[in-house]
Write a protein that holds these residues in place. Sequence first.
Motif, PDB file in Angstrom:
ATOM      1  N   PRO A 408       0.810  -1.225   0.000  1.00  0.00           N
ATOM      2  CA  PRO A 408       0.000   0.000   0.000  1.00  0.00           C
ATOM      3  C   PRO A 408       0.840   1.270   0.000  1.00  0.00           C
ATOM      4  CG  PRO A 408      -0.741  -1.540   1.693  1.00  0.00           C
ATOM      5  CD  PRO A 408       0.575  -2.037   1.203  1.00  0.00           C
ATOM      6  N   ASP A 409       2.067   1.202   0.502  1.00  0.00           N
ATOM      7  CA  ASP A 409       2.888   2.406   0.642  1.00  0.00           C
ATOM      8  C   ASP A 409       3.871   2.614  -0.512  1.00  0.00           C
ATOM      9  OD1 ASP A 409       1.658   2.854   3.121  1.00  0.00           O
ATOM     10  OD2 ASP A 409       3.032   1.442   4.085  1.00  0.00           O
ATOM     11  N   LEU A 410       3.765   1.790  -1.569  1.00  0.00           N
ATOM     12  CA  LEU A 410       4.631   1.985  -2.732  1.00  0.00           C
ATOM     13  C   LEU A 410       4.280   3.294  -3.425  1.00  0.00           C
ATOM     14  CD1 LEU A 410       4.560  -1.595  -4.348  1.00  0.00           C
ATOM     15  CD2 LEU A 410       6.532  -0.511  -3.256  1.00  0.00           C
ATOM     16  N   SER A 411       5.284   3.908  -4.065  1.00  0.00           N
ATOM     17  CA  SER A 411       5.036   5.114  -4.855  1.00  0.00           C
ATOM     18  C   SER A 411       4.241   4.732  -6.107  1.00  0.00           C
ATOM     19  CB  SER A 411       6.363   5.745  -5.259  1.00  0.00           C
ATOM     20  OG  SER A 411       7.039   4.887  -6.157  1.00  0.00           O
ATOM     21  N   ILE A 412       3.763   5.728  -6.834  1.00  0.00           N
ATOM     22  CA  ILE A 412       3.030   5.456  -8.088  1.00  0.00           C
ATOM     23  C   ILE A 412       3.932   4.631  -9.010  1.00  0.00           C
ATOM     24  CG2 ILE A 412       1.947   6.477 -10.139  1.00  0.00           C
ATOM     25  CD1 ILE A 412       0.300   7.402  -7.974  1.00  0.00           C
ATOM     26  N   PHE A 413       5.197   5.051  -9.139  1.00  0.00           N
ATOM     27  CA  PHE A 413       6.137   4.318  -9.987  1.00  0.00           C
ATOM     28  C   PHE A 413       6.277   2.876  -9.508  1.00  0.00           C
ATOM     29  CE2 PHE A 413      10.393   2.563 -10.498  1.00  0.00           C
ATOM     30  CZ  PHE A 413      10.505   2.564 -11.873  1.00  0.00           C
ATOM     31  N   GLY A 414       6.420   2.714  -8.189  1.00  0.00           N
ATOM     32  CA  GLY A 414       6.579   1.385  -7.609  1.00  0.00           C
ATOM     33  C   GLY A 414       5.380   0.497  -7.912  1.00  0.00           C
ATOM     34  N   LYS A 415       4.178   1.068  -7.769  1.00  0.00           N
ATOM     35  CA  LYS A 415       2.968   0.291  -8.062  1.00  0.00           C
ATOM     36  C   LYS A 415       2.908  -0.098  -9.530  1.00  0.00           C
ATOM     37  CE  LYS A 415       0.128   1.897  -4.211  1.00  0.00           C
ATOM     38  NZ  LYS A 415      -0.840   2.894  -3.720  1.00  0.00           N
ATOM     39  N   CYS A 416       3.311   0.840 -10.419  1.00  0.00           N
ATOM     40  CA  CYS A 416       3.291   0.539 -11.858  1.00  0.00           C
ATOM     41  C   CYS A 416       4.275  -0.598 -12.175  1.00  0.00           C
ATOM     42  CB  CYS A 416       3.653   1.787 -12.664  1.00  0.00           C
ATOM     43  SG  CYS A 416       2.356   3.025 -12.641  1.00  0.00           S
ATOM     44  N   LEU A 417       5.451  -0.529 -11.584  1.00  0.00           N
ATOM     45  CA  LEU A 417       6.458  -1.562 -11.837  1.00  0.00           C
ATOM     46  C   LEU A 417       5.963  -2.928 -11.352  1.00  0.00           C
ATOM     47  CD1 LEU A 417       9.261  -2.170 -12.930  1.00  0.00           C
ATOM     48  CD2 LEU A 417      10.211  -1.625 -10.698  1.00  0.00           C
ATOM     49  N   ILE A 418       5.385  -2.949 -10.143  1.00  0.00           N
ATOM     50  CA  ILE A 418       4.868  -4.213  -9.594  1.00  0.00           C
ATOM     51  C   ILE A 418       3.732  -4.750 -10.466  1.00  0.00           C
ATOM     52  CG2 ILE A 418       3.621  -5.224  -7.621  1.00  0.00           C
ATOM     53  CD1 ILE A 418       6.554  -4.873  -7.024  1.00  0.00           C
ATOM     54  N   MET A 419       2.898  -3.832 -10.988  1.00  0.00           N
ATOM     55  CA  MET A 419       1.822  -4.262 -11.902  1.00  0.00           C
ATOM     56  C   MET A 419       2.408  -4.922 -13.155  1.00  0.00           C
ATOM     57  SD  MET A 419      -1.356  -1.594 -11.916  1.00  0.00           S
ATOM     58  CE  MET A 419      -0.612  -0.013 -11.539  1.00  0.00           C
ATOM     59  N   CYS A 420       3.472  -4.311 -13.715  1.00  0.00           N
ATOM     60  CA  CYS A 420       4.118  -4.894 -14.897  1.00  0.00           C
ATOM     61  C   CYS A 420       4.643  -6.294 -14.579  1.00  0.00           C
ATOM     62  CB  CYS A 420       5.278  -4.011 -15.369  1.00  0.00           C
ATOM     63  SG  CYS A 420       4.732  -2.478 -16.112  1.00  0.00           S
ATOM     64  N   LEU A 421       5.280  -6.439 -13.418  1.00  0.00           N
ATOM     65  CA  LEU A 421       5.831  -7.742 -13.026  1.00  0.00           C
ATOM     66  C   LEU A 421       4.729  -8.782 -12.878  1.00  0.00           C
ATOM     67  CD1 LEU A 421       8.561  -6.724 -10.406  1.00  0.00           C
ATOM     68  CD2 LEU A 421       8.942  -7.725 -12.660  1.00  0.00           C
ATOM     69  N   MET A 422       3.596  -8.382 -12.275  1.00  0.00           N
ATOM     70  CA  MET A 422       2.489  -9.317 -12.098  1.00  0.00           C
ATOM     71  C   MET A 422       1.956  -9.742 -13.466  1.00  0.00           C
ATOM     72  SD  MET A 422       0.317  -7.973  -8.763  1.00  0.00           S
ATOM     73  CE  MET A 422      -0.179  -6.364  -9.348  1.00  0.00           C
ATOM     74  N   PHE A 423       1.846  -8.757 -14.372  1.00  0.00           N
ATOM     75  CA  PHE A 423       1.312  -9.031 -15.707  1.00  0.00           C
ATOM     76  C   PHE A 423       2.237  -9.972 -16.480  1.00  0.00           C
ATOM     77  CE2 PHE A 423       0.160  -7.978 -20.087  1.00  0.00           C
ATOM     78  CZ  PHE A 423      -1.215  -8.093 -20.007  1.00  0.00           C
ATOM     79  N   ILE A 424       3.527  -9.659 -16.462  1.00  0.00           N
ATOM     80  CA  ILE A 424       4.502 -10.506 -17.171  1.00  0.00           C
ATOM     81  C   ILE A 424       4.559 -11.889 -16.524  1.00  0.00           C
ATOM     82  CG2 ILE A 424       6.951 -10.804 -17.742  1.00  0.00           C
ATOM     83  CD1 ILE A 424       7.145  -7.735 -17.853  1.00  0.00           C
ATOM     84  N   GLY A 425       4.537 -11.918 -15.182  1.00  0.00           N
ATOM     85  CA  GLY A 425       4.561 -13.185 -14.470  1.00  0.00           C
ATOM     86  C   GLY A 425       3.378 -14.058 -14.868  1.00  0.00           C
ATOM     87  N   ARG A 426       2.227 -13.433 -15.059  1.00  0.00           N
ATOM     88  CA  ARG A 426       1.025 -14.199 -15.395  1.00  0.00           C
ATOM     89  C   ARG A 426       1.066 -14.720 -16.828  1.00  0.00           C
ATOM     90  NH1 ARG A 426      -1.527 -17.940 -15.488  1.00  0.00           N
ATOM     91  NH2 ARG A 426      -3.589 -18.029 -16.399  1.00  0.00           N
ATOM     92  N   ILE A 427       1.378 -13.826 -17.798  1.00  0.00           N
ATOM     93  CA  ILE A 427       1.353 -14.317 -19.186  1.00  0.00           C
ATOM     94  C   ILE A 427       2.596 -15.154 -19.460  1.00  0.00           C
ATOM     95  CG2 ILE A 427      -0.077 -12.415 -20.046  1.00  0.00           C
ATOM     96  CD1 ILE A 427       2.447 -11.290 -21.388  1.00  0.00           C
ATOM     97  N   GLY A 428       3.583 -15.069 -18.609  1.00  0.00           N
ATOM     98  CA  GLY A 428       4.777 -15.896 -18.783  1.00  0.00           C
ATOM     99  C   GLY A 428       5.846 -15.156 -19.551  1.00  0.00           C
ATOM    100  N   ILE A 429       7.079 -15.249 -19.071  1.00  0.00           N
ATOM    101  CA  ILE A 429       8.184 -14.522 -19.674  1.00  0.00           C
ATOM    102  C   ILE A 429       8.403 -14.972 -21.113  1.00  0.00           C
ATOM    103  CG2 ILE A 429      10.055 -16.098 -19.019  1.00  0.00           C
ATOM    104  CD1 ILE A 429      10.431 -12.473 -18.278  1.00  0.00           C
ATOM    105  N   PHE A 430       8.065 -16.233 -21.397  1.00  0.00           N
ATOM    106  CA  PHE A 430       8.321 -16.751 -22.734  1.00  0.00           C
ATOM    107  C   PHE A 430       7.348 -16.147 -23.744  1.00  0.00           C
ATOM    108  CE2 PHE A 430       8.919 -19.848 -26.066  1.00  0.00           C
ATOM    109  CZ  PHE A 430      10.295 -19.877 -26.073  1.00  0.00           C
ATOM    110  N   THR A 431       6.079 -16.065 -23.330  1.00  0.00           N
ATOM    111  CA  THR A 431       5.081 -15.399 -24.160  1.00  0.00           C
ATOM    112  C   THR A 431       5.499 -13.959 -24.397  1.00  0.00           C
ATOM    113  OG1 THR A 431       3.446 -16.755 -23.026  1.00  0.00           O
ATOM    114  CG2 THR A 431       2.607 -14.944 -24.344  1.00  0.00           C
ATOM    115  N   PHE A 432       5.989 -13.331 -23.322  1.00  0.00           N
ATOM    116  CA  PHE A 432       6.422 -11.944 -23.395  1.00  0.00           C
ATOM    117  C   PHE A 432       7.544 -11.778 -24.420  1.00  0.00           C
ATOM    118  CE2 PHE A 432       8.446  -8.063 -21.777  1.00  0.00           C
ATOM    119  CZ  PHE A 432       7.329  -7.257 -21.708  1.00  0.00           C
ATOM    120  N   LEU A 433       8.495 -12.723 -24.431  1.00  0.00           N
ATOM    121  CA  LEU A 433       9.583 -12.675 -25.403  1.00  0.00           C
ATOM    122  C   LEU A 433       9.062 -12.831 -26.823  1.00  0.00           C
ATOM    123  CD1 LEU A 433      12.666 -14.619 -24.048  1.00  0.00           C
ATOM    124  CD2 LEU A 433      12.555 -12.272 -24.816  1.00  0.00           C
TER     125      LEU A 433
END
Lengths: 455, 455
Positions: A408-433
């Motif tokens: 909850p205390d992450l900065s806007i940038f921090g939240k955006c980065l974590i969102m990207c990681l969650m998204f990539i983690g879900r679709i899979g790094i290989f799909t992302f590549l």
Amino acid sequence: MEIIDAIKKKTKQWSAIHHIVTYYLLAVVISTIIVSLPFFHNPGVELPFIDAMFTAVTSISVTGLTAVSIPDTFNPAGQIAIAVILHLGGIGIMTMGTFIWVILGRKIGLRSRKMIMVDQNSKTLAGLVKLLLAIFKLILLIEVVGAAILSIHFLSYFDGVGEAIRHGIFASVSATTNGGLDITGASLIPYADDYFVQFINMILIILGAIGFPVLVEVQEVLKGRSKALNDRHKFSLFTKITTVTFFWLVVIGAVSIYLLERNAFFADKSWHETLFYSLFQSVTSRSGGLATMDVTQFSTETLFFMSVLMFIGASPSSVGGGIRTTTFAIMLLTIWNYAKGNSSIKVFDREIHQEDMLRSFIVIATSLMLCAGSVVLLNKTEPFSLMEIIFEVASAFGTTGLSMGITPDLSIFGKCLIMCLMFIGRIGIFTFLFIIRGDDTKDRFHYPTERIIIG
Amino acid sequence: MEIIDAIKKKTKQWSAIHHIVTYYLLAVVISTIIVSLPFFHNPGVELPFIDAMFTAVTSISVTGLTAVSIPDTFNPAGQIAIAVILHLGGIGIMTMGTFIWVILGRKIGLRSRKMIMVDQNSKTLAGLVKLLLAIFKLILLIEVVGAAILSIHFLSYFDGVGEAIRHGIFASVSATTNGGLDITGASLIPYADDYFVQFINMILIILGAIGFPVLVEVQEVLKGRSKALNDRHKFSLFTKITTVTFFWLVVIGAVSIYLLERNAFFADKSWHETLFYSLFQSVTSRSGGLATMDVTQFSTETLFFMSVLMFIGASPSSVGGGIRTTTFAIMLLTIWNYAKGNSSIKVFDREIHQEDMLRSFIVIATSLMLCAGSVVLLNKTEPFSLMEIIFEVASAFGTTGLSMGITPDLSIFGKCLIMCLMFIGRIGIFTFLFIIRGDDTKDRFHYPTERIIIG
Ligand SMILES: [K+]
Ligand SMILES: [K+]
């Protein structure tokens, strides 16, 4: 009109993977709008846009990291909406879409089938619709059974029947989809002494994270459909590798957590408390994200170890994230077979394809760079300790959802980065590549090979 | 007698790599005895066995992590002894041994040649002795020139000529072998404002860490011996890859350190201070280990980033450690070529061998597990922060020698673990794997290949 034509042309060139990602992104947008609706909020709640989007992404990616408390922010209707979104992410938008298409009697074309294939990592197009239906039915069955058992059990916890059912359904959905969200406001901590609830939750988490193909194969074998096949090759290599890896990760995880905390957190605990705390936290590190304790009570070595477990994640074609169990298994098998002097990777009387070894290498290397880069950036922008940040990054990439409480205390940038990681983690790094790679256009020329010195 | 025969038989079966490791271990034992001799100590110094052994290992592995202060513990004679030990590790025991053999006119048999080949990662036996002699002469030349320049310059720092020469020689040897040790008691911090000393040290560190084959090839080209060859293929693929990777690691390292510390450590520094602090700390992260500042003044993000740099390390066949630049380069090239959809890894009009890609994968995976495991264990046994431990582990594995200052206060177990990491980092993780693997006995049978889902 020229622009529209150009866009259409471009869209046609897109591979199936681009479509999958586009649909996931669309799902995020729609989910953000849904969770933003005041209709779903408790009275007086003001949900900032970034936190609404964060809730949408965490639900679509079935991670469970949250910037806001679910029960404090959302009313029962909102909680049901979130349970539905967990499905969209968990079972996979494509599975869902196929199901609806089949229900509506719509013909499923090759393009859609291809997209489904990519989403479920399937190798063949044949029988795909049947497979997806089987998956959907299975997950739904698991959830309904889980919800029924938990609802009945929760009657002793809550005043009304409706209240017990609401908690039972949300808990079952959250566990089965490995969503990691809770409406208790404190994960499974209220049930820290209730081993029955923990046992049911562990079963549900494992069923969701073990991989859909495994479930389907087990079901077929149980039904006796594979009788004709050789007994030893009843199960696919994938099922064997992912199940064995999953099993050992849970066992080694639990034993290691016990050994690391024996004289610390477990010092004043009874043997059954120690057993369940170790086992549950090991299982939940695969991808579940629910917890029966405040993980910050663990020492740094345990938290670092759990970060590694979360980075590895769950099976491919499951509700989990991370580099995936098979990737990790191929890594260990490659090292082991090389150290033994074998010319190829042999396991279960089968050989691993060179291409799969290469993919495994690429997935591990890319994931590491992604996570290490994220740790450096978050250390720069956020005021938290290195351990808190590593744990958060591993949890987001593994779509696990455990946290030391900094979300909850992450900065806007921090939240955006974590969102990207969650998204990539879900679709899979290989799909992302594959998004970068595009279609399978291979080069047709070769240069002379020259050896260089490694390591 | 039967036991001796059995040992002899066993010894004969040992591969060249076993011998190399045995010789390195023997060097550690002899060095431990040497640095333990009271003759080499300052009056009143009591050196515990563990710290003597630690000094021996840090010198043999040219790391530079020390449990004791070199100038406080060792008298000038002892400092000369340590300078000699730095050589043993730095240039490689085999290079040294070959040189002595050649001097003594002893015939060098195939077995010895094989051992040298493994030690220097050479692919052919031909011209090996000549190569080793060339390497030895080159390094000696570099050290002598470095020592001369630094000694003359140090005349303005120290009272006597002898004092200046002593400091000049030790500094030159420590920089060229990437030994990272110092007799100032504070690394290069006394020369924090002396850009000439820093410049000379950077050149010496780079010459030691860039890889011996690179030095020899450059020398041959300068001598015009390769005139007959095609201009574009004047240098080997190894030289091209390792030099380019080394260059970019230094540049990206310096720029990143600058960007991460711009508003922190560099906030009140002038442009030239900022330039030299960034550049020197980037160069020294490759493998040098000397520092012009107290690294704990950097923020966590910078220290974590430097840990990654140290983990990557220097070129193979150099005085450096880590996973090595070529391993890292192959990793990036594999990802890049796969993302582009290429069927093979192409670079500098050449193709990378599949086997080298496999080795690179194995080195990275094994190193990561080794370092992650060490971080968990040290967090359990030592009272230091996660950042201090990660930095120490990366520094030991990369044989870099930078430290946040925890080395002297490590427990006995902690010191032993760090010694193992320095040793493995020096002989290289791949050599280490070969110890388990033994001779190149390959399996002759194959199973059917079955694809599985990755990532
Ligand atoms: K989760
Ligand atoms: K060093």
